[in-house]
Design an enzyme around this catalytic site. Structure first.
Site, PDB file in Angstrom:
ATOM      1  N   LYS A   1       0.835  -1.209   0.000  1.00  0.00           N
ATOM      2  CA  LYS A   1       0.000   0.000   0.000  1.00  0.00           C
ATOM      3  C   LYS A   1       0.868   1.257   0.000  1.00  0.00           C
ATOM      4  O   LYS A   1       0.577   2.222  -0.722  1.00  0.00           O
ATOM      5  CB  LYS A   1      -0.934  -0.001   1.214  1.00  0.00           C
ATOM      6  CG  LYS A   1      -2.036  -1.048   1.138  1.00  0.00           C
ATOM      7  CD  LYS A   1      -2.760  -1.220   2.459  1.00  0.00           C
ATOM      8  CE  LYS A   1      -3.797  -2.325   2.369  1.00  0.00           C
ATOM      9  NZ  LYS A   1      -4.452  -2.610   3.663  1.00  0.00           N
TER      10      LYS A   1
ATOM     11  N   GLN B   1      -4.302  -0.887   9.757  1.00  0.00           N
ATOM     12  CA  GLN B   1      -4.236  -2.245   9.216  1.00  0.00           C
ATOM     13  C   GLN B   1      -4.821  -3.251  10.202  1.00  0.00           C
ATOM     14  O   GLN B   1      -4.438  -3.288  11.371  1.00  0.00           O
ATOM     15  CB  GLN B   1      -2.784  -2.612   8.881  1.00  0.00           C
ATOM     16  CG  GLN B   1      -2.618  -3.978   8.274  1.00  0.00           C
ATOM     17  CD  GLN B   1      -3.261  -4.089   6.901  1.00  0.00           C
ATOM     18  OE1 GLN B   1      -3.201  -3.167   6.100  1.00  0.00           O
ATOM     19  NE2 GLN B   1      -3.881  -5.225   6.632  1.00  0.00           N
TER      20      GLN B   1
ATOM     21  N   ASP C   1     -10.848   3.365   4.125  1.00  0.00           N
ATOM     22  CA  ASP C   1     -11.236   1.954   4.107  1.00  0.00           C
ATOM     23  C   ASP C   1     -12.750   1.791   4.024  1.00  0.00           C
ATOM     24  O   ASP C   1     -13.244   0.694   3.777  1.00  0.00           O
ATOM     25  CB  ASP C   1     -10.718   1.253   5.364  1.00  0.00           C
ATOM     26  CG  ASP C   1      -9.685   0.181   5.049  1.00  0.00           C
ATOM     27  OD1 ASP C   1      -9.499  -0.132   3.864  1.00  0.00           O
ATOM     28  OD2 ASP C   1      -9.076  -0.347   5.992  1.00  0.00           O
TER      29      ASP C   1
END
Length: 299
Positions: A53, A97, A120
């Site tokens: 990422k 994460q 997200d």
């Protein structure tokens, strides 16, 4: 002949558009898009995901910041970092994460991320916008957004008259995927482990989306001839043919046999997976445009 849907190619086109949008934002006087990724602990898979990422963010021309916290990080310390990132105008997207180490409660951390920085798409405010049909002012969860892009590459923007079945009802994927399909005018069935005669339900699907985490569960006789199959599963299974102790990745769909029935199908790997990171980058550049008061690009 079945069409094997190339997620890598689709993701590359999204990344190209994101890079162009980031450059045009800076030319218009906006800030360089800023993405902050927070990782806690030592999980190797999580570190691999975060590295990919961060690399992609830099490739897109973003200001990419990674916060790596030790396994023993407290709830208070993690929350304090998120609060600091929320208050930083140079950061447009925040990603924590998952999974977090077991001693940490992830839900309050995720819900504390400002909805406008929740790239997200997991904040309940963003989930609520999708549920009410607002796909333009919130953040759409990355994997469902990427899966929808692949579906629309096959069927176009309007899914009227098509039956869609989503196997899996998670908040992370199943529910938002069903809502996105519904917003595109598909007739949607949400199926799961408690669904009666699941195979028969799936055989009615013009668009079949599998997200259950069970290796190769969906067999050829679950697939309607000519259907589009989107396989979201990523499962590691033994591969003795590669040598002792070796493994390989498979999806939730038995690809070889299902591809003899379907008209279009995503492979694993190389299907939905690349789209998830691409849509994370898309969400970040959208957030940066909104923060600058400029019209957000569409992907």
């Amino acid at each position: 002949m079945v069409t094997v849907i190339d997620g890598k190619q689709a993701a590359a086109s999204v990344i190209s558009a994101v890079t162009e949008a980031a450059e045009s934002l800076e030319r218009a006087g906006g800030a360089k898009p800023g993405l902050a990724v927070v990782i806690v602990g030592n999980d190797p898979a999580s570190h691999a995901y975060v590295s990919s990422k961060s690399r992609m963010a830099k490739q897109c021309g973003f200001n990419s910041i990674q916060h790596t916290l030790p396994e023993e990080t407290t709830q208070e310390a993690l929350q304090s970092l998120v609060d600091t990132l929320n208050a930083d105008p140079a950061i447009h997207g925040i990603l924590v994460q998952l999974p977090l180490p077991r001693h940490l409660d992830q839900e309050p951390v995720i819900q504390s991320i400002l909805p406008e920085k929740d790239v997200d798409g997991l904040n309940i405010a963003n989930a609520g916008k999708i549920a009410t049909g607002d796909l333009t002012t919130g953040m759409i969860s990355c994997t469902p957004a990427g899966s929808m892009l692949l579906v629309k590459r096959i069927h176009g923007e309007d899914l009227s008259w098509l039956n869609a079945v989503v196997i899996g009802r998670s908040n992370l994927f199943g529910k938002p995927m069903g809502l996105l399909l519904l917003a595109a005018n598909a007739t949607v069935t949400m199926a799961h482990s408690k669904t009666k005669d699941l195979a028969a339900v799936c055989r009615n699907a013009d668009i079949l989306v599998a997200a259950v985490g069970r290796p190769e569960m969906v067999k050829a006789d679950w697939v309607k001839p000519g259907a589009t199959v989107i396989d979201v599963g990523i499962n590691r299974v033994p591969a003795p043919e590669k040598g002792e102790g070796k493994t390989r990745l498979v999806g939730d769909v038995a690809f070889d046999e299902a591809s003899e029935v379907a008209a279009a199908i995503t492979p694993v790997p190389g299907g939905v997976g690349p789209m998830t990171i691409a849509m994370l980058m898309a969400n970040t550049v959208i957030a940066a445009h909104r923060a600058a008061g400029l019209p957000a690009p569409k992907f």
